[in-house]
Design a protein around this motif. Sequence first.
Motif, PDB file in Angstrom:
ATOM      1  N   LYS B  86      35.288 -18.841 -54.112  1.00  8.13           N
ATOM      2  CA  LYS B  86      35.453 -19.517 -55.400  1.00  8.13           C
ATOM      3  C   LYS B  86      34.899 -18.728 -56.574  1.00  8.13           C
ATOM      4  CE  LYS B  86      34.703 -24.060 -53.216  1.00  8.13           C
ATOM      5  NZ  LYS B  86      36.120 -24.317 -52.934  1.00  8.13           N
ATOM      6  N   GLU B  87      34.163 -17.625 -56.311  1.00  8.43           N
ATOM      7  CA  GLU B  87      33.571 -16.802 -57.373  1.00  8.43           C
ATOM      8  C   GLU B  87      33.622 -15.364 -56.918  1.00  8.43           C
ATOM      9  OE1 GLU B  87      29.660 -18.395 -58.862  1.00  8.43           O
ATOM     10  OE2 GLU B  87      29.913 -19.769 -57.168  1.00  8.43           O
ATOM     11  N   TRP B  88      33.872 -14.459 -57.847  1.00 11.16           N
ATOM     12  CA  TRP B  88      33.987 -13.043 -57.492  1.00 11.16           C
ATOM     13  C   TRP B  88      33.121 -12.183 -58.400  1.00 11.16           C
ATOM     14  CZ3 TRP B  88      40.091 -13.158 -57.695  1.00 11.16           C
ATOM     15  CH2 TRP B  88      40.577 -13.899 -56.600  1.00 11.16           C
ATOM     16  N   PHE B  89      32.530 -11.131 -57.812  1.00 10.48           N
ATOM     17  CA  PHE B  89      31.756 -10.131 -58.554  1.00 10.48           C
ATOM     18  C   PHE B  89      32.486  -8.783 -58.499  1.00 10.48           C
ATOM     19  CE2 PHE B  89      27.536 -12.197 -59.009  1.00 10.48           C
ATOM     20  CZ  PHE B  89      27.702 -13.299 -58.186  1.00 10.48           C
ATOM     21  N   VAL B  90      32.614  -8.121 -59.648  1.00  9.99           N
ATOM     22  CA  VAL B  90      33.095  -6.734 -59.705  1.00  9.99           C
ATOM     23  C   VAL B  90      31.890  -5.874 -60.066  1.00  9.99           C
ATOM     24  CG1 VAL B  90      34.574  -5.081 -60.920  1.00  9.99           C
ATOM     25  CG2 VAL B  90      35.413  -7.401 -60.426  1.00  9.99           C
ATOM     26  N   ILE B  91      31.512  -4.938 -59.162  1.00 11.39           N
ATOM     27  CA  ILE B  91      30.270  -4.187 -59.359  1.00 11.39           C
ATOM     28  C   ILE B  91      30.519  -2.680 -59.230  1.00 11.39           C
ATOM     29  CG2 ILE B  91      27.876  -3.893 -58.603  1.00 11.39           C
ATOM     30  CD1 ILE B  91      27.992  -6.768 -57.474  1.00 11.39           C
ATOM     31  N   HIS B  92      30.555  -1.992 -60.383  1.00 11.58           N
ATOM     32  CA  HIS B  92      30.606  -0.538 -60.392  1.00 11.58           C
ATOM     33  C   HIS B  92      29.156  -0.047 -60.434  1.00 11.58           C
ATOM     34  CE1 HIS B  92      35.000  -0.727 -62.123  1.00 11.58           C
ATOM     35  NE2 HIS B  92      34.850  -1.349 -60.988  1.00 11.58           N
ATOM     36  N   HIS B  93      28.938   1.282 -60.563  1.00 10.08           N
ATOM     37  CA  HIS B  93      27.544   1.752 -60.521  1.00 10.08           C
ATOM     38  C   HIS B  93      27.362   3.046 -61.299  1.00 10.08           C
ATOM     39  CE1 HIS B  93      28.240   5.078 -57.626  1.00 10.08           C
ATOM     40  NE2 HIS B  93      29.281   4.341 -57.284  1.00 10.08           N
ATOM     41  N   THR B  94      26.122   3.281 -61.719  1.00 15.58           N
ATOM     42  CA  THR B  94      25.785   4.511 -62.453  1.00 15.58           C
ATOM     43  C   THR B  94      25.939   5.713 -61.525  1.00 15.58           C
ATOM     44  OG1 THR B  94      23.449   4.302 -61.854  1.00 15.58           O
ATOM     45  CG2 THR B  94      24.132   3.310 -63.944  1.00 15.58           C
ATOM     46  N   ASP B  95      26.122   6.898 -62.112  1.00 10.84           N
ATOM     47  CA  ASP B  95      26.255   8.159 -61.361  1.00 10.84           C
ATOM     48  C   ASP B  95      27.394   8.078 -60.336  1.00 10.84           C
ATOM     49  OD1 ASP B  95      25.453  10.816 -60.785  1.00 10.84           O
ATOM     50  OD2 ASP B  95      24.292  10.154 -59.057  1.00 10.84           O
ATOM     51  N   CYS B  96      28.487   7.418 -60.724  1.00 12.19           N
ATOM     52  CA  CYS B  96      29.620   7.256 -59.797  1.00 12.19           C
ATOM     53  C   CYS B  96      30.419   8.554 -59.717  1.00 12.19           C
ATOM     54  CB  CYS B  96      30.521   6.116 -60.275  1.00 12.19           C
ATOM     55  SG  CYS B  96      31.884   5.756 -59.118  1.00 12.19           S
ATOM     56  N   GLY B  97      30.816   8.911 -58.507  1.00 11.91           N
ATOM     57  CA  GLY B  97      31.645  10.094 -58.313  1.00 11.91           C
ATOM     58  C   GLY B  97      32.942  10.042 -59.098  1.00 11.91           C
TER      59      GLY B  97
END
Lengths: 189, 189
Positions: B86-97
């Motif tokens: 019922k809920e979604w998180f989109v999580i990118h990150h620092t120093d990503c390739g």
Amino acid sequence: MSKTQIHQQVLGANAEYVKHFGNKSELALPPARQFAILTCMDARLDPAKYAGLAEGDAHVIRNAGGRASDDAIRSLIISHKLLGTKEWFVIHHTDCGMELFTNDIIQNLLAKSLATATVDEKGWRNVQEEGGSDEARFVNFLTIKNLETSVSEDVQRIKSHPLVAKDIPVYGYIYDVKSGKLIEVPQVN
Amino acid sequence: MSKTQIHQQVLGANAEYVKHFGNKSELALPPARQFAILTCMDARLDPAKYAGLAEGDAHVIRNAGGRASDDAIRSLIISHKLLGTKEWFVIHHTDCGMELFTNDIIQNLLAKSLATATVDEKGWRNVQEEGGSDEARFVNFLTIKNLETSVSEDVQRIKSHPLVAKDIPVYGYIYDVKSGKLIEVPQVN
């Protein structure tokens, strides 16, 4: 806007993780153990635990079914070409949700409603019938009929992809959700 | 065929996991906490640890960048429609390739060789120049120029997808690899 309980719990768990983060800030970008795992999004699977990964060890790619979709292969290509992984695991699992429906079933359900459906011995059923979309006709949901077959097909799809180097071993496994055990799917080649 | 060291280590770690599997055989297929996380395949990220997930809690979808690709959205649709998240998180990150190259760069590298490239202050460079493929011209590698933008665009792409129910909150975050902290990316809508 006030945060939902789940949203608060995730941020609370993250605050605890930060407290004990230790020297993980030193980890390098490329996977230290130079391998990648492609597996299912299933909530019961924790690849770090079932395959013994610490932060920094290996790439983990996950989608519905652990399928070798174009997007999973995009990720694997980047993993090898730019970040140096040299061996890949494809790991599907027993009791997978992808065995419980077909493209027809989910397309018909979505055509009538986007809300969560229910399932019983008679099959899947919408709990409401409004606000659906025919767009689902254009999506291949990559369902699974037989696990040995899906693993073998996906290993072969990866190995035969024109952008995958021929010297990368690709291992096929089924994770047993009743025992946690990885069971090898022998590859015919 | 004898197994590589990595292959043996993964199976060894799995045998240990099986020994202490306990009552996880009782877990139900649908995620108990009814949410899903879409995040990057990066080796330094362990979403179960950084977001506090036990086996059985939540769907985890991962690809290069944590991007809202068609395949990630396929997975999210199944996650909600059939398995009740019922809920979604989109999580990118620092120093990503994914910030370190462009489509042009990887396409040009792959055109000349599929083997792992090296990188230094002058940029990416093939270590050999044979056995490449022009097929990469047909792949969008979904690279990232700016993390706030990539998170916002992916949240919006998911929210505006015709097969995504309008009542699903989609939260955007950046994971800081130097501290383990999740940093919210405020959404315009």
